[in-house]
Enzyme design. Structure first.
Site, mmCIF file in Angstrom:
data_model
loop_
_atom_site.group_PDB
_atom_site.id
_atom_site.type_symbol
_atom_site.label_atom_id
_atom_site.label_comp_id
_atom_site.label_asym_id
_atom_site.label_seq_id
_atom_site.Cartn_x
_atom_site.Cartn_y
_atom_site.Cartn_z
ATOM 1 N N ASP A 279 -11.157 2.753 3.659
ATOM 2 C CA ASP A 279 -11.497 1.342 3.434
ATOM 3 C C ASP A 279 -12.991 1.141 3.200
ATOM 4 O O ASP A 279 -13.414 0.090 2.724
ATOM 5 C CB ASP A 279 -11.072 0.501 4.658
ATOM 6 C CG ASP A 279 -9.720 -0.174 4.452
ATOM 7 O OD1 ASP A 279 -9.334 -0.384 3.285
ATOM 8 O OD2 ASP A 279 -9.068 -0.501 5.457
ATOM 9 N N LYS B 10 0.843 -1.204 0.000
ATOM 10 C CA LYS B 10 0.000 0.000 0.000
ATOM 11 C C LYS B 10 0.880 1.256 0.000
ATOM 12 O O LYS B 10 0.618 2.205 -0.739
ATOM 13 C CB LYS B 10 -0.940 -0.019 1.218
ATOM 14 C CG LYS B 10 -2.019 -1.088 1.107
ATOM 15 C CD LYS B 10 -2.780 -1.342 2.399
ATOM 16 C CE LYS B 10 -3.761 -2.507 2.207
ATOM 17 N NZ LYS B 10 -4.515 -2.853 3.418
ATOM 18 N N GLN C 271 -4.945 -1.523 9.594
ATOM 19 C CA GLN C 271 -4.758 -2.839 8.989
ATOM 20 C C GLN C 271 -5.373 -3.923 9.887
ATOM 21 O O GLN C 271 -5.074 -3.994 11.081
ATOM 22 C CB GLN C 271 -3.247 -3.099 8.776
ATOM 23 C CG GLN C 271 -2.940 -4.379 8.029
ATOM 24 C CD GLN C 271 -3.455 -4.369 6.589
ATOM 25 O OE1 GLN C 271 -3.341 -3.397 5.868
ATOM 26 N NE2 GLN C 271 -4.046 -5.479 6.179
#
Ligand code: NDP
Length: 282
Positions: free
Chosen positions: A118, A51, A95
């Site tokens: 997200d 990422k 995460q």
């Protein structure tokens, strides 16, 4: 036809790099993505590396916040609160998975809605299911782009999604439904999975089971999208949920693992970060 997610992601990222350069001209700064990593899970660390690398390619700034596995939930929440309040930060990503002593739902809900890159925040989920404008989670968003890029129309098609997680299966199913497909969701309690998957014009598999889908489980000419990330028990190599070699001649379109959905997921994270930046400026 093999759907090359790596190539599409590279193409989209060069467009995003141009957009980020324009944003710098317009606003004197570029989007910033904050990534929070708790603990030392090697898979999580490797996803985060990917990422941050993608952010660099596009010109997005990134900020990595690393916390020890022993961090308390309240300390983690305080870190997120700081990122929420930080004007320089446009997107906040935590995460997953988190250690057992931390409530994932509470953490996800603590991310500022306008920085939820997200798309896992409960209000974003509600917006998706109500058919309102929302931050779409990266994996389904990437898959919808893969379909669009190959002129695969979902309208009126039979779609089957294997998997019902909040991260992939459910938002994927709703995205296909929003595109007017007739959608069936299968899961670990589904009986005679092959009878269901064989009905699919578009089959998306996100179960996390190597070689779950063989050639006898897909319809001739189906579009097959493989989300799974597994290690083959024999070769140890990365593989999906679909037996790619067996299915490739039966499917009309098929995405490989690696090089299919994975790069598109990361690419859509960049897209969502830019979207957060632009929405905040509006
Ligand atoms: P989860 O483990 O959260 O969900 C898996 C889902 O698959 C569950 O709904 C489960 O059913 C279902 N399932 C498991 N086994 C079977 C089976 N034998 N038959 C039918 N359904 C089954 O995983 P995620 O959704 O987070 O991820 C799925 C896979 O996709 C993983 O391999 C993950 O690594 C990968 N992934 C890949 C991404 C990418 O960018 N390429 C991004 C995110 C995930 P039940 O609900 O009944 O337990």
């Amino acid at each position: 036809m093999i759907i090359d997610g790596k190539e599409l992601a590279a193409r989209l990222k060069s467009g995003m790099a141009r957009r980020v350069a324009q944003l710098r001209e317009l606003y004197g700064r570029v989007p910033m993505l904050a990534v929070v990593l708790v603990g030392e899970n090697p898979a999580s660390r490797s996803y985060i590396r990917g990422k941050i690398k993608a952010a660099g390619e596009v010109g997005i700034e990134s900020l990595l916040v690393e916390l020890p596995v022993t961090v308390s939930e309240s300390e983690l929440l305080a870190n997120i609160e700081r990122l929420n309040a930080d004007e320089r930060v446009d997107g906040v990503l935590v995460q997953l998975p988190l250690p057992d002593h931390i409530c994932e739902n509470r953490v996800i809900a603590s991310i500022a809605l306008e920085k939820d890159v997200d798309g896992f925040h409960p209000l974003n989920v509600a917006r998706l299911w109500r058919g309102e404008e929302c931050m779409l989670p990266c994996t389904p968003k990437g898959i919808m782009r893969m379909l669009a890029d190959n002129n695969i129309e979902a309208d009126g098609k039979r779609a089957v999604v294997v998997g019902r997680s909040n991260i992939v299966g459910l938002p994927m199913a709703k995205s296909l439904l929003n595109a007017n497909a007739t959608v069936t969701i299968a899961h670990s309690h589904t009986k005679n999975l092959g009878d269901i998957t064989r009905e699919a014009d578009i089959l998306v598999v996100a179960a996390g089971c190597a070689h779950l889908i063989g050639a006898d489980m897909i319809k001739e000419g189906a579009v097959v999208i493989d989300v799974g990330i597994n290690h083959d028990a024999v070769t140890g190599k990365l593989c999906g949920d679909v037996d790619f070699e067996a299915c490739r001649n039966r499917a009309s379109y098929i995405s490989p693992v690696p090089g299919g959905v994975g790069p598109m997921t990361i690419c859509m994270l960049m897209d969502n970060t830019i979207e957060c930046f632009e929405r905040r400026r509006k």
